[in-house]
Design a protein around this motif. Structure first.
Motif, PDB file in Angstrom:
ATOM      1  N   PRO A 163       0.832  -1.215   0.000  1.00 46.69           N
ATOM      2  CA  PRO A 163       0.000   0.000   0.000  1.00 46.69           C
ATOM      3  C   PRO A 163       0.857   1.252   0.000  1.00 46.69           C
ATOM      4  O   PRO A 163       2.003   1.244   0.437  1.00 46.69           O
ATOM      5  N   LEU A 164       0.290   2.327  -0.522  1.00 49.08           N
ATOM      6  CA  LEU A 164       0.907   3.648  -0.438  1.00 49.08           C
ATOM      7  C   LEU A 164      -0.001   4.483   0.457  1.00 49.08           C
ATOM      8  O   LEU A 164      -1.016   4.997   0.010  1.00 49.08           O
ATOM      9  N   PRO A 165       0.337   4.555   1.760  1.00 50.64           N
ATOM     10  CA  PRO A 165      -0.569   5.225   2.699  1.00 50.64           C
ATOM     11  C   PRO A 165      -0.637   6.725   2.445  1.00 50.64           C
ATOM     12  O   PRO A 165       0.250   7.471   2.805  1.00 50.64           O
ATOM     13  N   MET A 166      -1.690   7.131   1.794  1.00 52.76           N
ATOM     14  CA  MET A 166      -1.881   8.536   1.444  1.00 52.76           C
ATOM     15  C   MET A 166      -3.364   8.741   1.195  1.00 52.76           C
ATOM     16  O   MET A 166      -4.016   7.884   0.591  1.00 52.76           O
ATOM     17  N   SER A 167      -3.898   9.835   1.657  1.00 53.43           N
ATOM     18  CA  SER A 167      -5.312  10.108   1.431  1.00 53.43           C
ATOM     19  C   SER A 167      -5.496  11.568   1.049  1.00 53.43           C
ATOM     20  O   SER A 167      -4.649  12.418   1.334  1.00 53.43           O
ATOM     21  N   SER A 168      -6.618  11.854   0.418  1.00 53.74           N
ATOM     22  CA  SER A 168      -6.903  13.236   0.027  1.00 53.74           C
ATOM     23  C   SER A 168      -7.058  14.131   1.244  1.00 53.74           C
ATOM     24  O   SER A 168      -6.655  15.300   1.220  1.00 53.74           O
ATOM     25  N   SER A 169      -7.635  13.604   2.324  1.00 59.88           N
ATOM     26  CA  SER A 169      -7.775  14.429   3.530  1.00 59.88           C
ATOM     27  C   SER A 169      -6.403  14.765   4.108  1.00 59.88           C
ATOM     28  O   SER A 169      -6.183  15.886   4.588  1.00 59.88           O
ATOM     29  N   ASP A 170      -5.465  13.807   4.053  1.00 65.99           N
ATOM     30  CA  ASP A 170      -4.088  14.099   4.488  1.00 65.99           C
ATOM     31  C   ASP A 170      -3.488  15.208   3.635  1.00 65.99           C
ATOM     32  O   ASP A 170      -2.814  16.116   4.139  1.00 65.99           O
ATOM     33  N   MET A 171      -3.715  15.129   2.317  1.00 66.84           N
ATOM     34  CA  MET A 171      -3.156  16.131   1.419  1.00 66.84           C
ATOM     35  C   MET A 171      -3.740  17.510   1.706  1.00 66.84           C
ATOM     36  O   MET A 171      -3.025  18.512   1.718  1.00 66.84           O
ATOM     37  N   ARG A 172      -5.031  17.560   1.945  1.00 67.98           N
ATOM     38  CA  ARG A 172      -5.655  18.858   2.220  1.00 67.98           C
ATOM     39  C   ARG A 172      -5.080  19.477   3.495  1.00 67.98           C
ATOM     40  O   ARG A 172      -4.855  20.687   3.568  1.00 67.98           O
ATOM     41  N   ALA A 173      -4.836  18.633   4.499  1.00 62.99           N
ATOM     42  CA  ALA A 173      -4.255  19.141   5.739  1.00 62.99           C
ATOM     43  C   ALA A 173      -2.841  19.667   5.505  1.00 62.99           C
ATOM     44  O   ALA A 173      -2.465  20.726   6.017  1.00 62.99           O
ATOM     45  N   LEU A 174      -2.051  18.943   4.719  1.00 62.65           N
ATOM     46  CA  LEU A 174      -0.687  19.386   4.436  1.00 62.65           C
ATOM     47  C   LEU A 174      -0.684  20.728   3.722  1.00 62.65           C
ATOM     48  O   LEU A 174       0.140  21.599   4.003  1.00 62.65           O
ATOM     49  N   LEU A 175      -1.606  20.896   2.785  1.00 64.98           N
ATOM     50  CA  LEU A 175      -1.632  22.109   1.973  1.00 64.98           C
ATOM     51  C   LEU A 175      -1.875  23.357   2.820  1.00 64.98           C
ATOM     52  O   LEU A 175      -1.328  24.419   2.532  1.00 64.98           O
ATOM     53  N   THR A 176      -2.664  23.245   3.864  1.00 61.56           N
ATOM     54  CA  THR A 176      -2.923  24.409   4.713  1.00 61.56           C
ATOM     55  C   THR A 176      -1.741  24.707   5.636  1.00 61.56           C
ATOM     56  O   THR A 176      -1.681  25.775   6.249  1.00 61.56           O
TER      57      THR A 176
END
Length: 388
Positions: A163-176
């Motif tokens: 698996p590649l543990p990554m989610s869109s919610s994680d990405m949104r949090a990083l972006l802010t």
């Protein structure tokens, strides 16, 4: 014919999405592979700050350019209402009546599959290809697949991959948090920053790398110094250090341009220079720099204004505007008579520092026989009056 499809909100699309599609393609070898962004996901509302469906479609198209076998389809965007997978399966079945349809999904989607709208219909028309979302998922996937095959006659392909543990919610949090440049596709990240989707703020190292390309090498030390001074002043006076850094990095982005090039940018952005500005490139670069920074990096209004007014100043400036004006004036590479007292005053009384800085600037212009801009005169009168 085998047609595989992969749906989701792709909000935003990230490398794990592309990797899942690539692994599914390599395992299933479909004749066609469709990636289908949802217009209105049925299971949860889109988070605040999400781009509209058309923009998510464009981000998805960019993200999947690295997988040429994938075709990004807008079929769900063209439908009204919520994006039910059953409707997509029905549409695909009408268009491809004899094809084997295969839907790509992750562990969480399989485990909640019986909660989906018309899930029995989906199973009757399409097989499922399931990839793990996290370590240890394979056992759960195999058990659930076996049960569904036994109870419903489902056809389920278990794609055993790391698996590649990554989610869109994680990405949104990083972006802010001024992160995400290393995690997302470069073009996807650049577009998100340009549009400021998700409340994104640019990583400062990423912003420096791009902004410095617009500068003469000899100007980079000054810009770096301005950024550092702005961050220090922001810490002293309670301003947002990230916004101060952004404005510091970008404040001279058009400084090296000639006057004809400045005028071309002004025409592009609908800027009308006054007579004095058309004669003095030191005045124009702040105005065009703010506009270019907004186009390329989506700067907020407050950062835009800090760049816009960093040369002349104006009456009643915001705290961020004052910080950038003064940081540009007293950053560590500056060395001129009176800089040390002004530098110290910036940390003692920022409005008094504005009055002194403006006076020093006006005195310098007068000594050189240069007519000052009216904004600078009004700014000086404002801060001089305030201090008196």
């Amino acid at each position: 014919m085998r047609l595989a499809f992969y749906g989701g909100s792709f909000n935003p699309p990230h490398p794990a999405h592309v990797r899942a599609c690539r692994l599914a393609y390599e395992s299933l070898r479909p004749d066609r592979l469709l990636v289908i962004p949802a217009a209105t996901p049925p299971h949860k509302p889109l988070p605040e700050g999400s781009p509209d469906a058309a923009e998510r479609m464009e981000l998805t198209r960019i993200a999947f350019k690295s997988l040429p076998q994938a075709e990004v389809s807008g079929m769900e965007l063209r439908r009204e209402g919520r994006s039910f997978t059953s409707d997509t399966v029905a549409e695909l079945r009408r268009e491809y009546p004899d094809a084997e349809l295969c839907m790509i999904m992750g562990t969480d989607m399989l485990l909640s599959f019986e909660e989906w709208h018309e899930w029995r219909y989906i199973l009757s028309e399409a097989s499922l290809a399931v990839l793990p979302r996290a370590e240890g998922d394979i056992a759960a996937i195999r058990a659930e697949a076996a049960r569904m095959e036994r109870e419903y006659g489902a056809v389920i392909y278990v794609l055993d991959a790391a698996p590649l543990p990554m989610s869109s919610s994680d990405m949104r949090a990083l972006l802010t948090e001024r992160r995400g440049a290393e995690e997302l596709d470069g073009e996807v990240y650049a577009r998100i920053i340009q549009k400021r989707d998700y409340g994104a703020k640019p990583e400062l190292a990423w912003l420096r790398e791009r902004a410095y390309k617009f500068l003469k090498p000899s100007r980079v030390p000054h810009v770096a110094g301005c950024e550092r001074e702005a961050v220090k002043l922001a810490a002293r006076w309670g301003e947002d250090a990230g916004d101060a850094a952004e404005a510091g990095i970008l404040h001279d982005i058009t400084k090296k341009l000639s006057m004809p090039e400045q005028l071309q940018l002004a025409e592009k952005y609908g800027i009308v220079f006054d007579a004095l500005e058309r004669e003095n490139i030191k005045l124009t670069h702040a105005i065009t720099g703010a506009a270019l920074s907004r186009e390329l990096f989506g700067v907020t209004d407050r950062v835009y204004d800090a760049i816009r007014w960093h040369t002349t100043g104006r009456p009643d400036m915001t705290l961020l505007e004052k910080i950038i004006y003064l940081a540009d004036y007293v950053e560590p590479t500056r060395d001129f008579p009176g800089v040390e007292p002004l530098r110290a005053l910036c940390y003692e009384d920022i409005d008094a520092a504005m009055a002194l800085g403006l006076k020093m600037s006006l005195d310098e212009l007068a000594a050189a026989g240069i007519t000052p801009h009216g904004d600078s005169l009004e700014a000086y009168r404002w801060y001089k009056k305030g201090k008196n």
